[in-house]
Design a protein around this motif. Sequence first.
Motif, PDB file in Angstrom:
ATOM      1  N   PHE A  31       0.798  -1.293  -0.169  1.00 47.68           N
ATOM      2  CA  PHE A  31      -0.095  -0.024  -0.091  1.00 47.68           C
ATOM      3  C   PHE A  31       0.880   1.256  -0.070  1.00 47.68           C
ATOM      4  CE2 PHE A  31      -2.310  -3.388   2.344  1.00 47.68           C
ATOM      5  CZ  PHE A  31      -3.467  -3.338   1.521  1.00 47.68           C
ATOM      6  N   ARG A  32       0.267   2.105  -0.353  1.00 44.08           N
ATOM      7  CA  ARG A  32       0.950   3.718  -0.253  1.00 44.08           C
ATOM      8  C   ARG A  32       0.804   3.962   1.253  1.00 44.08           C
ATOM      9  NH1 ARG A  32      -1.562   8.090  -3.784  1.00 44.08           N
ATOM     10  NH2 ARG A  32      -3.224   7.611  -2.330  1.00 44.08           N
ATOM     11  N   LEU A  33       1.819   4.902   1.734  1.00 43.68           N
ATOM     12  CA  LEU A  33       1.951   4.995   2.860  1.00 43.68           C
ATOM     13  C   LEU A  33       0.679   6.035   3.302  1.00 43.68           C
ATOM     14  CD1 LEU A  33       3.259   5.373   5.834  1.00 43.68           C
ATOM     15  CD2 LEU A  33       4.685   7.407   4.965  1.00 43.68           C
ATOM     16  N   GLU A  34       0.349   6.860   2.583  1.00 45.36           N
ATOM     17  CA  GLU A  34      -1.119   7.808   2.993  1.00 45.36           C
ATOM     18  C   GLU A  34      -2.331   6.796   3.018  1.00 45.36           C
ATOM     19  OE1 GLU A  34       0.276   9.006  -1.512  1.00 45.36           O
ATOM     20  OE2 GLU A  34       1.216   8.170   0.313  1.00 45.36           O
ATOM     21  N   ASP A  35      -2.277   5.869   2.244  1.00 46.37           N
ATOM     22  CA  ASP A  35      -3.427   5.142   2.423  1.00 46.37           C
ATOM     23  C   ASP A  35      -3.426   4.095   3.685  1.00 46.37           C
ATOM     24  OD1 ASP A  35      -4.238   5.918  -0.256  1.00 46.37           O
ATOM     25  OD2 ASP A  35      -3.258   3.927  -1.319  1.00 46.37           O
ATOM     26  N   ILE A  36      -2.380   3.710   3.973  1.00 39.16           N
ATOM     27  CA  ILE A  36      -2.340   3.044   5.421  1.00 39.16           C
ATOM     28  C   ILE A  36      -2.682   4.063   6.641  1.00 39.16           C
ATOM     29  CG2 ILE A  36      -0.765   1.966   7.180  1.00 39.16           C
ATOM     30  CD1 ILE A  36       0.548   0.812   4.661  1.00 39.16           C
ATOM     31  N   LEU A  37      -2.127   5.309   6.636  1.00 38.36           N
ATOM     32  CA  LEU A  37      -2.370   6.295   7.515  1.00 38.36           C
ATOM     33  C   LEU A  37      -3.728   6.605   7.515  1.00 38.36           C
ATOM     34  CD1 LEU A  37       0.954   8.357   7.015  1.00 38.36           C
ATOM     35  CD2 LEU A  37       0.374   6.970   9.122  1.00 38.36           C
ATOM     36  N   SER A  38      -4.387   6.765   6.376  1.00 36.72           N
ATOM     37  CA  SER A  38      -5.876   7.174   6.186  1.00 36.72           C
ATOM     38  C   SER A  38      -6.587   5.970   6.957  1.00 36.72           C
ATOM     39  CB  SER A  38      -6.085   7.307   4.783  1.00 36.72           C
ATOM     40  OG  SER A  38      -5.690   8.452   4.250  1.00 36.72           O
ATOM     41  N   ALA A  39      -6.397   4.871   6.497  1.00 39.07           N
ATOM     42  CA  ALA A  39      -7.194   3.517   7.333  1.00 39.07           C
ATOM     43  C   ALA A  39      -6.952   3.738   8.821  1.00 39.07           C
ATOM     44  CB  ALA A  39      -6.915   2.352   6.507  1.00 39.07           C
ATOM     45  N   LEU A  40      -5.704   4.020   9.190  1.00 32.84           N
ATOM     46  CA  LEU A  40      -5.519   4.104  10.668  1.00 32.84           C
ATOM     47  C   LEU A  40      -6.401   5.166  11.324  1.00 32.84           C
ATOM     48  CD1 LEU A  40      -4.031   2.824  13.039  1.00 32.84           C
ATOM     49  CD2 LEU A  40      -2.041   4.412  12.545  1.00 32.84           C
ATOM     50  N   ARG A  41      -6.469   6.309  10.514  1.00 35.48           N
ATOM     51  CA  ARG A  41      -6.967   7.498  11.083  1.00 35.48           C
ATOM     52  C   ARG A  41      -8.619   7.146  11.113  1.00 35.48           C
ATOM     53  NH1 ARG A  41      -6.893  12.959   7.805  1.00 35.48           N
ATOM     54  NH2 ARG A  41      -7.904  11.692   6.379  1.00 35.48           N
ATOM     55  N   ALA A  42      -9.041   6.269  10.282  1.00 32.53           N
ATOM     56  CA  ALA A  42     -10.615   6.028  10.384  1.00 32.53           C
ATOM     57  C   ALA A  42     -10.714   5.380  11.257  1.00 32.53           C
ATOM     58  CB  ALA A  42     -10.940   5.524   8.983  1.00 32.53           C
ATOM     59  N   ASP A  43      -9.889   4.121  11.577  1.00 32.86           N
ATOM     60  CA  ASP A  43     -10.043   3.330  12.860  1.00 32.86           C
ATOM     61  C   ASP A  43     -10.080   4.390  14.013  1.00 32.86           C
ATOM     62  OD1 ASP A  43     -10.394   1.166  11.276  1.00 32.86           O
ATOM     63  OD2 ASP A  43      -8.530   0.304  12.101  1.00 32.86           O
ATOM     64  N   VAL A  44      -9.225   5.032  14.423  1.00 33.00           N
ATOM     65  CA  VAL A  44      -9.042   5.813  15.364  1.00 33.00           C
ATOM     66  C   VAL A  44     -10.434   6.792  15.631  1.00 33.00           C
ATOM     67  CG1 VAL A  44      -7.994   7.796  16.478  1.00 33.00           C
ATOM     68  CG2 VAL A  44      -6.647   5.895  15.613  1.00 33.00           C
ATOM     69  N   ILE A  45     -10.657   7.304  14.481  1.00 32.13           N
ATOM     70  CA  ILE A  45     -12.139   8.004  14.654  1.00 32.13           C
ATOM     71  C   ILE A  45     -13.258   6.801  15.265  1.00 32.13           C
ATOM     72  CG2 ILE A  45     -14.086   9.158  13.164  1.00 32.13           C
ATOM     73  CD1 ILE A  45     -11.648  10.153  11.512  1.00 32.13           C
ATOM     74  N   LYS A  46     -13.616   5.921  14.568  1.00 29.79           N
ATOM     75  CA  LYS A  46     -14.480   4.895  15.201  1.00 29.79           C
ATOM     76  C   LYS A  46     -14.384   4.532  16.641  1.00 29.79           C
ATOM     77  CE  LYS A  46     -15.113   2.540  10.699  1.00 29.79           C
ATOM     78  NZ  LYS A  46     -14.905   1.496   9.883  1.00 29.79           N
TER      79      LYS A  46
END
Length: 90
Positions: A14-29
């Motif tokens: 994956f691209r770094l920004e895609d992993i970080l975005s997925a991680l951010r979404a999990d933290v928001i949840k």
Amino acid sequence: MTRFLASDTNPEGFRLEDILSALRADVIKRCERITEDHRPEAHHVLENNIRILSLLTEAITLAENSSKVLDRSFGPSRAADGGDPRIGKL
């Protein structure tokens, strides 16, 4: 060899920004689940998570900027097709 990121040895990564975005979404949840908990510990964790979200957003912006620089300078990545890395040594 990279475990998560796309590279010549991991073209399906994956691209770094895609992993970080997925991680951010999990933290928001996670934040959504604790917003109604009014104990001091929950408030503390929520405040930490909000700070983490800010740092993740900053990291996403930096990663997107790096991708734009690479795309502009060297064209799109061909790692998924077995191509050489755009920068760095083989």
